[in-house]
Design an enzyme around this catalytic site. Structure first.
Site, PDB file in Angstrom:
ATOM      1  N   ASP A  40       0.832  -1.205   0.000  1.00  0.00           N
ATOM      2  CA  ASP A  40       0.000   0.000   0.000  1.00  0.00           C
ATOM      3  C   ASP A  40       0.867   1.257   0.000  1.00  0.00           C
ATOM      4  O   ASP A  40       0.687   2.152   0.810  1.00  0.00           O
ATOM      5  CB  ASP A  40      -0.938  -0.039   1.218  1.00  0.00           C
ATOM      6  CG  ASP A  40      -1.754  -1.325   1.254  1.00  0.00           C
ATOM      7  OD1 ASP A  40      -2.867  -1.336   0.734  1.00  0.00           O
ATOM      8  OD2 ASP A  40      -1.251  -2.334   1.792  1.00  0.00           O
TER       9      ASP A  40
ATOM     10  N   ASN B 148      -6.402  -4.146  -4.811  1.00  0.00           N
ATOM     11  CA  ASN B 148      -7.658  -3.710  -5.416  1.00  0.00           C
ATOM     12  C   ASN B 148      -7.510  -2.384  -6.162  1.00  0.00           C
ATOM     13  O   ASN B 148      -8.137  -2.172  -7.208  1.00  0.00           O
ATOM     14  CB  ASN B 148      -8.768  -3.616  -4.365  1.00  0.00           C
ATOM     15  CG  ASN B 148      -8.386  -2.760  -3.170  1.00  0.00           C
ATOM     16  OD1 ASN B 148      -7.438  -3.078  -2.449  1.00  0.00           O
ATOM     17  ND2 ASN B 148      -9.131  -1.692  -2.936  1.00  0.00           N
TER      18      ASN B 148
ATOM     19  N   HIS C 280     -10.691  -2.523   7.524  1.00  0.00           N
ATOM     20  CA  HIS C 280     -11.402  -3.481   6.685  1.00  0.00           C
ATOM     21  C   HIS C 280     -11.803  -4.746   7.432  1.00  0.00           C
ATOM     22  O   HIS C 280     -12.707  -5.459   6.992  1.00  0.00           O
ATOM     23  CB  HIS C 280     -10.551  -3.840   5.461  1.00  0.00           C
ATOM     24  CG  HIS C 280     -10.283  -2.680   4.563  1.00  0.00           C
ATOM     25  ND1 HIS C 280     -11.286  -2.019   3.889  1.00  0.00           N
ATOM     26  CD2 HIS C 280      -9.123  -2.044   4.237  1.00  0.00           C
ATOM     27  CE1 HIS C 280     -10.756  -1.030   3.165  1.00  0.00           C
ATOM     28  NE2 HIS C 280      -9.455  -1.027   3.367  1.00  0.00           N
TER      29      HIS C 280
END
Length: 323
Positions: free
Chosen positions: A44, A115, A218
């Site tokens: 990330d 994603n 999440h």
């Protein structure tokens, strides 16, 4: 354009052709005399150096040099906010080549997609064109790295998450080569189970973008809990490494020896959300940083670091014991 990075990679790509498709195999034998393996894991991160990405990169270079790392594991969401637009997207160099410049980081980067990467031209990140720009870049959807003392099984977890298909909101996902979803997932799980069963390595490590267990924003990824986790437990997987939640965390399974490790602190973090689950929380840090791992034939030792290079948490195990 930055000059292409020139490095020597001790990696052999073995393409397996069989009646039943198998995961691509990469060979990365240890280079140290004691046959130990050292690596960093980060995810990330791709924000052109912003949100402390450059600070994390700097400390990765320092720790990487101290540990004489063999390679880096990148757990996805490589380029924000919507992946790359194509192989000529300057974000590749601005967020990767020009950021991770330390000598110790001029090693293979074994990379999977997150994603956010699927929201752009996902296939561009798999293209050999990017390796011509920076030869460290090794990115596939699902594959295996055989590193002698350990086997690393990289799994594309994005198609598992149903809401990306049914509730994409304002995002468009690049499902080329993936749809239909059910067939793709079934093949990934079958190929993974087969590869895990064949593995003779001391350590079995699975890498995915999404968390199986997480106490951050999440939370647990229920599709992975239901479909992927049983395969990991049945095949004696030791570690599951992921990103997606922008934090650092270590969770121990209460009914197996599996350890869940989130290293998603490569840039933007500090979500301020805590969602406990039923497994044992060993460590949680809601900020930026990265993880290191050292493996021998008898021991594994991991550590998490913040943007100052401070060790926030360390943990080790031998087969059948923890310390």
């Amino acid at each position: 354009m930055a000059a292409p990075t020139t490095i020597v990679l001790l990696v052999v790509v073995v393409l397996v052709v069989a009646a039943d498709a198998e995961l691509p195999q990469l060979e990365h034998p240890p280079s140290k005399e004691d046959r130990s393996l050292t690596l960093l894991a980060v995810g990330d991160w791709g924000r052109r150096g912003q949100f402390n990405q450059s600070l994390v990169a700097e400390q990765m270079g320092i720790i990487g040099e101290k540990m004489d790392i063999d390679f880096i594991v990148s757990v996805g969401d490589n380029f924000y906010k919507n992946g790359l637009t194509g192989v000529d997207d300057k974000a590749f160099e601005e967020s990767f080549t020009n950021i991770y410049t330390a000598k110790s980081l001029q090693k293979p980067w074994y990379t999977i997609l997150g994603n956010h990467d699927y929201r752009g031209d996902a296939l561009s990140q798999l293209s050999p064109v990017l390796r011509n720009i920076d030869s460290r870049w090794i990115c596939m959807k699902s594959f295996v790295v055989n590193a002698e003392v350990a086997d690393f099984f990289f799994v594309d977890t994005n198609p598992f998450v149903l809401k990306y298909w049914n509730e994409p909101k304002d995002s468009t996902y690049d499902w080329r080569g993936v749809a239909p979803r059910e067939t793709y997932i079934a093949n990934v799980l079958k190929d993974l189970a087969s590869a895990l069963k064949r593995s003779k390595a001391t350590w079995k490590i699975v890498v995915g973008h999404h968390a199986i267990r997480s106490v951050s924003e999440h939370g647990d990824t229920q599709e992975l809990v239901q479909q992927l986790l049983p395969i990991l437990k049945a095949n004696g997987v030791d570690l599951y490494i992921n990103g997606h939640d922008h934090c650092l965390e270590h969770i121990s399974s209460r009914d197996s020896s599996l350890q869940y490790l989130t290293s998603g602190g490569g840039s933007k973090a500090w979500r301020g959300i805590f969602t406990p689950n039923t497994d044992k929380l060993e460590f949680f840090y809601d900020g930026q940083g990265f993880m290191s791992l050292r493996l021998t034939n008898t021991e594994a030792h991991l550590a998490f670091y913040d943007v100052a290079g401070t060790v926030l948490h360390s943990w080790g195990l031998t087969k059948g014991a923890y310390y």
